[in-house]
Design an enzyme around this catalytic site. Structure first.
Site, PDB file in Angstrom:
ATOM      1  N   GLU A  91       0.822  -1.205   0.000  1.00  0.00           N
ATOM      2  CA  GLU A  91       0.000   0.000   0.000  1.00  0.00           C
ATOM      3  C   GLU A  91       0.858   1.257   0.000  1.00  0.00           C
ATOM      4  OE1 GLU A  91      -1.229   1.495   4.298  1.00  0.00           O
ATOM      5  OE2 GLU A  91      -2.136  -0.408   3.803  1.00  0.00           O
ATOM      6  N   CYS A 104       3.540   8.433   1.232  1.00  0.00           N
ATOM      7  CA  CYS A 104       4.059   7.471   2.203  1.00  0.00           C
ATOM      8  C   CYS A 104       4.225   6.141   1.467  1.00  0.00           C
ATOM      9  CB  CYS A 104       3.057   7.376   3.356  1.00  0.00           C
ATOM     10  SG  CYS A 104       3.457   6.116   4.533  1.00  0.00           S
ATOM     11  N   CYS A 111       6.483  -7.302   7.190  1.00  0.00           N
ATOM     12  CA  CYS A 111       7.515  -6.743   8.056  1.00  0.00           C
ATOM     13  C   CYS A 111       7.900  -7.767   9.108  1.00  0.00           C
ATOM     14  CB  CYS A 111       6.990  -5.463   8.712  1.00  0.00           C
ATOM     15  SG  CYS A 111       8.248  -4.645   9.708  1.00  0.00           S
ATOM     16  N   CYS A 115       5.890  -4.725  15.649  1.00  0.00           N
ATOM     17  CA  CYS A 115       5.517  -3.689  16.616  1.00  0.00           C
ATOM     18  C   CYS A 115       4.051  -3.919  17.019  1.00  0.00           C
ATOM     19  CB  CYS A 115       5.683  -2.296  16.012  1.00  0.00           C
ATOM     20  SG  CYS A 115       7.362  -1.964  15.456  1.00  0.00           S
ATOM     21  N   CYS A 118       0.982  -2.152  15.277  1.00  0.00           N
ATOM     22  CA  CYS A 118       0.969  -2.058  13.817  1.00  0.00           C
ATOM     23  C   CYS A 118       0.433  -3.334  13.172  1.00  0.00           C
ATOM     24  CB  CYS A 118       2.401  -1.794  13.351  1.00  0.00           C
ATOM     25  SG  CYS A 118       2.596  -1.929  11.577  1.00  0.00           S
ATOM     26  N   GLY A 159       6.645  -2.189   6.087  1.00  0.00           N
ATOM     27  CA  GLY A 159       8.040  -2.612   6.086  1.00  0.00           C
ATOM     28  C   GLY A 159       8.950  -1.666   6.830  1.00  0.00           C
ATOM     29  N   GLU A 160      10.128  -2.179   7.162  1.00  0.00           N
ATOM     30  CA  GLU A 160      11.156  -1.382   7.835  1.00  0.00           C
ATOM     31  C   GLU A 160      12.201  -1.012   6.775  1.00  0.00           C
ATOM     32  OE1 GLU A 160      12.274   0.102  10.802  1.00  0.00           O
ATOM     33  OE2 GLU A 160      13.958   0.486   9.441  1.00  0.00           O
ATOM     34  N   SER A 191      11.779   6.503   7.903  1.00  0.00           N
ATOM     35  CA  SER A 191      11.256   6.272   9.247  1.00  0.00           C
ATOM     36  C   SER A 191      11.651   4.867   9.690  1.00  0.00           C
ATOM     37  CB  SER A 191       9.739   6.414   9.217  1.00  0.00           C
ATOM     38  OG  SER A 191       9.196   6.025  10.448  1.00  0.00           O
ATOM     39  N   SER A 214      10.813   5.874  15.453  1.00  0.00           N
ATOM     40  CA  SER A 214       9.660   5.541  16.300  1.00  0.00           C
ATOM     41  C   SER A 214      10.178   5.278  17.705  1.00  0.00           C
ATOM     42  CB  SER A 214       8.956   4.284  15.769  1.00  0.00           C
ATOM     43  OG  SER A 214       8.456   4.527  14.486  1.00  0.00           O
ATOM     44  N   LEU A 215       9.962   6.214  18.590  1.00  0.00           N
ATOM     45  CA  LEU A 215      10.489   6.091  19.961  1.00  0.00           C
ATOM     46  C   LEU A 215       9.427   5.463  20.869  1.00  0.00           C
ATOM     47  CD1 LEU A 215      12.944   6.764  21.738  1.00  0.00           C
ATOM     48  CD2 LEU A 215      11.909   8.994  22.189  1.00  0.00           C
ATOM     49  N   ASN A 290      -4.757   5.690  17.788  1.00  0.00           N
ATOM     50  CA  ASN A 290      -6.125   5.782  17.275  1.00  0.00           C
ATOM     51  C   ASN A 290      -6.790   4.438  17.016  1.00  0.00           C
ATOM     52  OD1 ASN A 290      -4.623   5.096  15.054  1.00  0.00           O
ATOM     53  ND2 ASN A 290      -5.647   6.486  13.646  1.00  0.00           N
ATOM     54  N   CYS A 332      -0.286   2.073   8.739  1.00  0.00           N
ATOM     55  CA  CYS A 332       0.441   1.152   7.878  1.00  0.00           C
ATOM     56  C   CYS A 332      -0.097  -0.271   7.978  1.00  0.00           C
ATOM     57  CB  CYS A 332       1.941   1.194   8.171  1.00  0.00           C
ATOM     58  SG  CYS A 332       2.433   0.461   9.692  1.00  0.00           S
TER      59      CYS A 332
HETATM   60  S1  SF4 Z   1       5.654  -0.071  12.636  1.00  0.00           S
HETATM   61 FE1  SF4 Z   1       7.032  -0.346  10.888  1.00  0.00          FE
HETATM   62  S2  SF4 Z   1       8.684  -1.664  11.729  1.00  0.00           S
HETATM   63 FE2  SF4 Z   1       6.971  -1.830  13.162  1.00  0.00          FE
HETATM   64  S3  SF4 Z   1       5.826  -3.657  12.469  1.00  0.00           S
HETATM   65 FE3  SF4 Z   1       4.888  -1.842  11.481  1.00  0.00          FE
HETATM   66  S4  SF4 Z   1       5.890  -1.699   9.484  1.00  0.00           S
HETATM   67 FE4  SF4 Z   1       7.186  -3.033  10.786  1.00  0.00          FE
END
Ligand code: SF4
Length: 343
Positions: A91, A104, A111, A115, A118, A159-160, A191, A214-215, A290, A332
């Site tokens: 996407e 974006c 991924c 996290c 996510c 993805g990272e 990011s 992402s902290l 959210n 995401c």
């Molecule tokens: S926030 Fe980013 S790194 Fe974390 S699981 Fe989602 S896509 Fe992967």
């Protein structure tokens, strides 16, 4: 087998052509046709010799994305679900505002990093995106939105990006190439969830782009719960890598901090954040969580007010952001999740 011409950077294409005893300036001509004139057919590259065009046609092809679904949110955020050549889906989200059109983009199919907040992390990892699959997200949306143009790119989709380091940095080189798309480097942001060694490596490349981290927590115990990557690269190691990156780059690092009800919004969090951020040039975005269907809940308004006041008292600079595209699940991975459920 034919190669996808859009997997090449300009330097890579020059080198490839040199290996075929073709002139280096040919790469520049091809880049000009693809990225400035937007040609997707070697036949129309009229300033290239006929036999060279035949060579190009026999050895290269133009990949493209297949639009599977498009949604527009009430706040004008647009979400595109694209099909790839191998049947996988990614996407891409366009976030328009008065001054900017921000795209974006995704960097992987799925991924590895799981996290907690996510959806992409819950679906597993399939593969890295190729350079062309990253570039094609930009090309498709930029062509579709004409006469408007994309002004900014954030690698914040599925993805990272730093886990696909080589393809993402090559895609950035293509995006920035003055002979091609020529997107300003300060308009590109990577990011990351916090891959410390790759943050340092990115700093050494000195591409001039921006970094967003992402902290989301002020202690390792908290961050371990949200982001398993923290067990591998805990806060101290992450902050050292960020400081190293900051020594090589000019722009302040952006920290993303999702506000979660009763989890990371205490006075002590504000105090710890002020210490963590002390020696790095930074910006901080606070984003109220959210989703309420997973393990965590959105913060109360009073909680946000108390936490932001505490941050001010501690001298922490921040911007309180609104989540975009909520009604079309533009966070995401969620469109892909919807699509997969229906497929
Ligand atoms: S926030 Fe980013 S790194 Fe974390 S699981 Fe989602 S896509 Fe992967």
């Amino acid at each position: 087998m034919k190669e996808d011409i859009k997997t090449y950077t300009l330097a890579g294409l020059k080198e490839h052509f040199a290996g075929q005893s073709l002139p280096r300036f040919l790469a520049q001509q091809v880049f000009d046709w693809i990225y400035k004139k937007r040609a997707e057919d070697f036949e129309i590259m009229s300033n290239i010799a006929r036999d060279t065009r035949v060579f190009l046609k026999e050895n290269f092809y133009f990949s493209s994305l297949k639009l599977c679904k498009q949604e527009i949110s009430r706040d004008r955020t647009e979400k595109f679900l694209f099909g790839l050549e191998d049947g996988a889906h990614i996407e891409t989200v366009l976030i328009p505002d008065e001054a900017r059109q921000t795209l974006c983009v995704s960097s992987q199919v799925g991924c590895k990093f799981s996290c907690t907040f996510c959806m992409s992390g819950t679906r597993g990892f399939k593969r890295n995106l190729k350079v062309s699959e990253i570039i094609n997200q930009y090309l498709y949306v930029n062509d579709a939105m004409a006469p408007r143009t994309i002004t900014n790119i954030v690698f914040m989709g599925i993805g990272e990006p730093l886990d696909n380091f080589s393809n993402v940095t090559d895609a950035i080189r293509v995006l920035m190439e003055p002979k091609g798309l020529h997107l300003g480097k300060r308009r590109i942001t990577i990011s990351t969830c916090g891959l410390a060694p790759e943050i340092a490596k990115l700093g050494e490349l000195a591409l001039g782009i921006k970094l967003s981290v992402s902290l989301h927590a002020s202690t390792d115990a908290q961050r371990d719960q949200l982001m398993p990557v923290n067990k591998k690269y805990p806060l101290a190691e992450l902050m050292n890598a960020i400081k190293y990156f900051a020594r090589h780059e000019v722009y302040p690092v952006t920290f993303e901090y999702v506000l979660i009800k009763g989890f990371n919004t205490a006075k002590d969090d504000a105090v710890r954040l002020s210490k963590l951020l002390k020696s790095v040039p930074y910006k901080m975005n606070l984003i109220p969580y959210n989703l309420s269907s997973l393990k965590f809940a959105p913060p109360l308004n009073a909680e946000i007010a108390a936490f932001t006041q505490e941050l001010k008292d501690q001298g922490v600079f921040f911007t309180l952001r609104k989540p975009r595209g909520q009604d079309i699940a533009a966070a995401c991975g969620q469109l892909r999740a919807d699509w997969s459920n229906k497929a």
